[in-house]
Design an enzyme around this catalytic site. Structure first.
Site, PDB file in Angstrom:
ATOM      1  N   ASP A  57     -72.885  14.665  17.305  1.00 28.87           N
ATOM      2  CA  ASP A  57     -71.494  15.034  17.620  1.00 28.87           C
ATOM      3  C   ASP A  57     -71.302  16.497  17.217  1.00 28.87           C
ATOM      4  OD1 ASP A  57     -68.734  15.405  17.677  1.00 28.87           O
ATOM      5  OD2 ASP A  57     -68.284  13.994  16.089  1.00 28.87           O
ATOM      6  N   HIS A  64     -62.894   9.906  21.840  1.00 23.72           N
ATOM      7  CA  HIS A  64     -61.580  10.405  21.422  1.00 23.72           C
ATOM      8  C   HIS A  64     -61.734  11.376  20.245  1.00 23.72           C
ATOM      9  CE1 HIS A  64     -61.088   7.058  18.110  1.00 23.72           C
ATOM     10  NE2 HIS A  64     -62.268   7.636  18.072  1.00 23.72           N
ATOM     11  N   ARG A  65     -60.608  11.876  19.731  1.00 22.04           N
ATOM     12  CA  ARG A  65     -60.568  12.625  18.476  1.00 22.04           C
ATOM     13  C   ARG A  65     -59.708  11.847  17.481  1.00 22.04           C
ATOM     14  NH1 ARG A  65     -63.110  17.638  18.851  1.00 22.04           N
ATOM     15  NH2 ARG A  65     -63.336  17.130  16.634  1.00 22.04           N
ATOM     16  N   SER A  66     -59.782  12.251  16.227  1.00 25.73           N
ATOM     17  CA  SER A  66     -58.951  11.536  15.233  1.00 25.73           C
ATOM     18  C   SER A  66     -57.465  11.774  15.479  1.00 25.73           C
ATOM     19  CB  SER A  66     -59.355  11.925  13.816  1.00 25.73           C
ATOM     20  OG  SER A  66     -59.380  13.326  13.661  1.00 25.73           O
ATOM     21  N   GLU A  87     -74.205   8.150  14.077  1.00 28.11           N
ATOM     22  CA  GLU A  87     -73.749   9.465  14.538  1.00 28.11           C
ATOM     23  C   GLU A  87     -73.762  10.459  13.378  1.00 28.11           C
ATOM     24  OE1 GLU A  87     -70.030   9.161  16.668  1.00 28.11           O
ATOM     25  OE2 GLU A  87     -69.412  11.156  16.026  1.00 28.11           O
ATOM     26  N   ASP A 112     -70.483   6.538  11.952  1.00 23.65           N
ATOM     27  CA  ASP A 112     -70.397   7.989  12.106  1.00 23.65           C
ATOM     28  C   ASP A 112     -70.364   8.555  10.692  1.00 23.65           C
ATOM     29  OD1 ASP A 112     -70.002  10.629  12.530  1.00 23.65           O
ATOM     30  OD2 ASP A 112     -68.099  10.437  13.612  1.00 23.65           O
ATOM     31  N   GLU A 129     -57.356   7.016  12.484  1.00 21.12           N
ATOM     32  CA  GLU A 129     -57.582   6.331  13.762  1.00 21.12           C
ATOM     33  C   GLU A 129     -57.178   4.862  13.711  1.00 21.12           C
ATOM     34  OE1 GLU A 129     -61.650   6.984  14.877  1.00 21.12           O
ATOM     35  OE2 GLU A 129     -61.411   9.169  14.908  1.00 21.12           O
ATOM     36  N   SER A 174     -62.452  16.373  11.441  1.00 24.79           N
ATOM     37  CA  SER A 174     -63.797  16.740  10.987  1.00 24.79           C
ATOM     38  C   SER A 174     -64.462  17.521  12.116  1.00 24.79           C
ATOM     39  CB  SER A 174     -64.607  15.498  10.612  1.00 24.79           C
ATOM     40  OG  SER A 174     -64.846  14.676  11.726  1.00 24.79           O
ATOM     41  N   LYS A 223     -67.002  15.010  23.813  1.00 26.23           N
ATOM     42  CA  LYS A 223     -65.568  15.201  23.557  1.00 26.23           C
ATOM     43  C   LYS A 223     -65.116  16.385  24.410  1.00 26.23           C
ATOM     44  CE  LYS A 223     -65.495  13.791  18.652  1.00 26.23           C
ATOM     45  NZ  LYS A 223     -65.780  14.281  17.276  1.00 26.23           N
ATOM     46  N   LYS A 237     -66.227   5.738  22.550  1.00 26.22           N
ATOM     47  CA  LYS A 237     -65.727   5.553  21.190  1.00 26.22           C
ATOM     48  C   LYS A 237     -64.267   5.944  21.204  1.00 26.22           C
ATOM     49  CE  LYS A 237     -66.538   8.327  17.433  1.00 26.22           C
ATOM     50  NZ  LYS A 237     -67.134   8.888  16.195  1.00 26.22           N
ATOM     51  N   GLN A 284     -67.657   8.401   7.116  1.00 24.14           N
ATOM     52  CA  GLN A 284     -66.376   8.562   7.825  1.00 24.14           C
ATOM     53  C   GLN A 284     -65.980   7.331   8.642  1.00 24.14           C
ATOM     54  OE1 GLN A 284     -65.289  12.428   9.906  1.00 24.14           O
ATOM     55  NE2 GLN A 284     -65.497  11.118  11.703  1.00 24.14           N
ATOM     56  N   GLU A 285     -66.949   6.727   9.353  1.00 22.24           N
ATOM     57  CA  GLU A 285     -66.593   5.608  10.232  1.00 22.24           C
ATOM     58  C   GLU A 285     -67.656   4.518  10.215  1.00 22.24           C
ATOM     59  OE1 GLU A 285     -65.910   7.225  14.205  1.00 22.24           O
ATOM     60  OE2 GLU A 285     -64.920   8.969  13.320  1.00 22.24           O
ATOM     61  N   HIS A 326     -60.974  11.417   7.264  1.00 23.63           N
ATOM     62  CA  HIS A 326     -59.904  10.670   7.953  1.00 23.63           C
ATOM     63  C   HIS A 326     -59.010   9.866   7.022  1.00 23.63           C
ATOM     64  CE1 HIS A 326     -62.228  10.778  12.046  1.00 23.63           C
ATOM     65  NE2 HIS A 326     -61.836  11.960  11.625  1.00 23.63           N
TER      66      HIS A 326
HETATM   67  P1  PGA Z   1     -62.651  14.150  14.495  1.00 25.16           P
HETATM   68  O1  PGA Z   1     -63.526  12.878  14.151  1.00 25.16           O
HETATM   69  O2  PGA Z   1     -61.933  13.900  15.754  1.00 25.16           O
HETATM   70  O3  PGA Z   1     -61.757  14.241  13.285  1.00 25.16           O
HETATM   71  O4  PGA Z   1     -63.605  15.313  14.590  1.00 25.16           O
HETATM   72  C1  PGA Z   1     -64.146  12.078  15.098  1.00 25.16           C
HETATM   73  C2  PGA Z   1     -65.631  12.164  14.981  1.00 25.16           C
HETATM   74  O5  PGA Z   1     -66.172  12.830  14.071  1.00 25.16           O
HETATM   75  O6  PGA Z   1     -66.326  11.587  15.812  1.00 25.16           O
HETATM   76 ZN    ZN Z   2     -68.289  12.253  14.767  1.00 27.24          ZN
END
Ligand code: PGA
Ligand code: ZN
Length: 399
Positions: A301, A354-356, A274, A230, A194, A40, A326, A377, A152-153, A144
């Site tokens: 983000d 991190h990233r996904s 987020e 998130d 993840e 994402s 990131k 995170k 998403q999270e 994800h």
């Molecule tokens: P991404 O997702 O690494 O797929 O961008 C993580 C996030 O959105 O924080």
């Molecule tokens: Zn995010």
């Protein structure tokens, strides 16, 4: 002095090729770093090139400017070469994936040469002793996972944990408890990218499950565990219709989206939200922060993409009280640290992330400690996530 820079393709946790870099110094320092990859991704992120292309261009344009030319311990010089060799605003020539892998490998080579742990090299003599609270993704969907939640999270946030280690074990326990709760409810599910559970349920039910799991585990562990989100709302936002699209529920206008987030913050006492709004809507972010910023962290983000110019705009408008960091969104460790520092000077809390798509690389654990970020995170249980979490446990023990 850097004597050798090597680049190769390795696998990330989604099974895609990514860039790994190795840096060797004259005095025998060695460091290895690997680029993560988002799903994402924010529209304003630095550019990830196909791994083989990023490697080929970095070999041509970066490696000759580093070998025999730059000291690994001079991180600003290394990262300056990466920018100069690329020559664009967003690493579209050499790829942010090559850039971040080399930047991290150089930092590790320098730490090795100096005989210091990486967090100490990055943080310096006046680092202090703040440790980041880990936010653990335990349920999710969005980009994800298919057929799962719209949001998403859902993140376990052990805000009352007495140590990082306690917080890490608490998040793992919340993850485990959620699978029991889902099983009791007869909901079979897979895992997302993840390692979070990806059940075929609506967001409302996910809130119930999170509340139950975090309360139970909090009681068992004897400290407060909140939770957060998130929303990755840029992925939900339909610009033509000017609304946020929710599968299986009615869509929401921007005002409705703000009201919805305010309601959730109040009903569930959320510790963290987020990307609740679109990545270009600094004003809507500011309105939300104005309404609930004293009760929760509103984190940008995709809004900021770890970019100090975008962060400055958010500071000027009051868009958030938190920023996600990131390194691969911006391409170098120096740029990531600049964003953390600009945030800290303005009361904006950093969440190193991190990233996904990830690798076993543990640099972000050291960055979070070195830069005294209040949060990290980096998932909960999957191997490429536990690589960072276990490193944090070791750092906490040794620091
Ligand atoms: P991404 O997702 O690494 O797929 O961008 C993580 C996030 O959105 O924080
Ligand atoms: Zn995010």
């Amino acid at each position: 002095l850097i004597t050798d820079v090597r680049l190769r393709r390795i696998l990330d946790s989604r099974g895609n090729p990514t860039v790994e870099a190795e840096v060797t110094t004259e005095n025998g320092g060695f460091g290895r770093g690997a680029a993560p990859s988002g799903a994402s991704t924010g529209e304003h992120e630095a550019i990830e090139l196909p791994a083989s292309e990023a490697i080929a261009t970095a070999r041509d344009h970066v490696v000759p400017r580093l070998e025999g030319e730059v000291y690994a311990a001079d991180q600003r010089a290394v990262d300056g070469v990466l920018h100069a060799a690329d020559g664009t605003e967003n690493f579209s020539e050499i790829g942010a994936n090559s850039a971040v892998a080399i930047s991290m490998a150089a930092a590790k080579a320098a730490a090795d040469e100096l005989g210091l742990p990486l967090y100490q090299h990055l943080g310096g003599a006046f680092r202090g002793d703040q440790f980041p609270t880990p936010l653990g993704n335990v349920v999710g969907g969005g980009e994800h996972a298919e057929e799962a939640t719209n949001i998403q999270e859902f993140l376990s946030a052990p805000v009352g944990a007495p140590s990082v280690t306690d917080a890490i074990f608490a998040n793992a326990e919340v993850h485990d408890r959620i699978s029991s709760i889902l099983e009791e409810r007869g909901i079979p599910c897979n895992k997302g990218d993840e390692g979070a559970w990806a059940p075929p349920i609506g967001d409302d039910e996910a809130f119930e499950v999170l509340e139950e799991a975090t309360n139970e585990v909090g009681e068992e562990f004897g400290f407060e565990i909140s939770f957060g989100l998130d929303m990755a709302a840029a992925e939900m936002y339909d610009a033509d219709a000017d609304e946020y699209v929710y599968e299986g529920e009615s869509n929401r206008s921007t005002d409705e989206q703000i009201d919805y987030v305010v309601e959730m913050v109040e009903e569930y006492d959320l510790a963290y939200v987020e990307d609740p709004l679109d990545e270009n809507d600094f004003e809507a972010f500011a309105e939300l922060t104005d309404r609930v910023g004293d009760q929760t962290l509103i984190c940008g983000d995709d809004l900021y993409v770890t970019n100090v110019e975008r962060l400055q705009e958010g500071i000027d408008l009051g868009s958030s009280n938190s920023i996600l960091i990131k390194p691969n969104q911006i391409g170098t460790l120096s740029d990531a640290v600049d964003a953390i520092e600009l945030g800290a000077e303005n009361g904006i809390e950093s969440v190193v992330s991190h990233r996904s798509g990830e690798t076993e690389d543990t640099t972000i654990a050291h960055l979070a400690v070195g830069a005294a970020a209040p949060y990290i995170k980096t998932g909960t249980v999957a191997g490429e996530r536990t690589a960072k979490l276990n490193e944090l446990i070791r750092i906490e023990e040794s620091a």
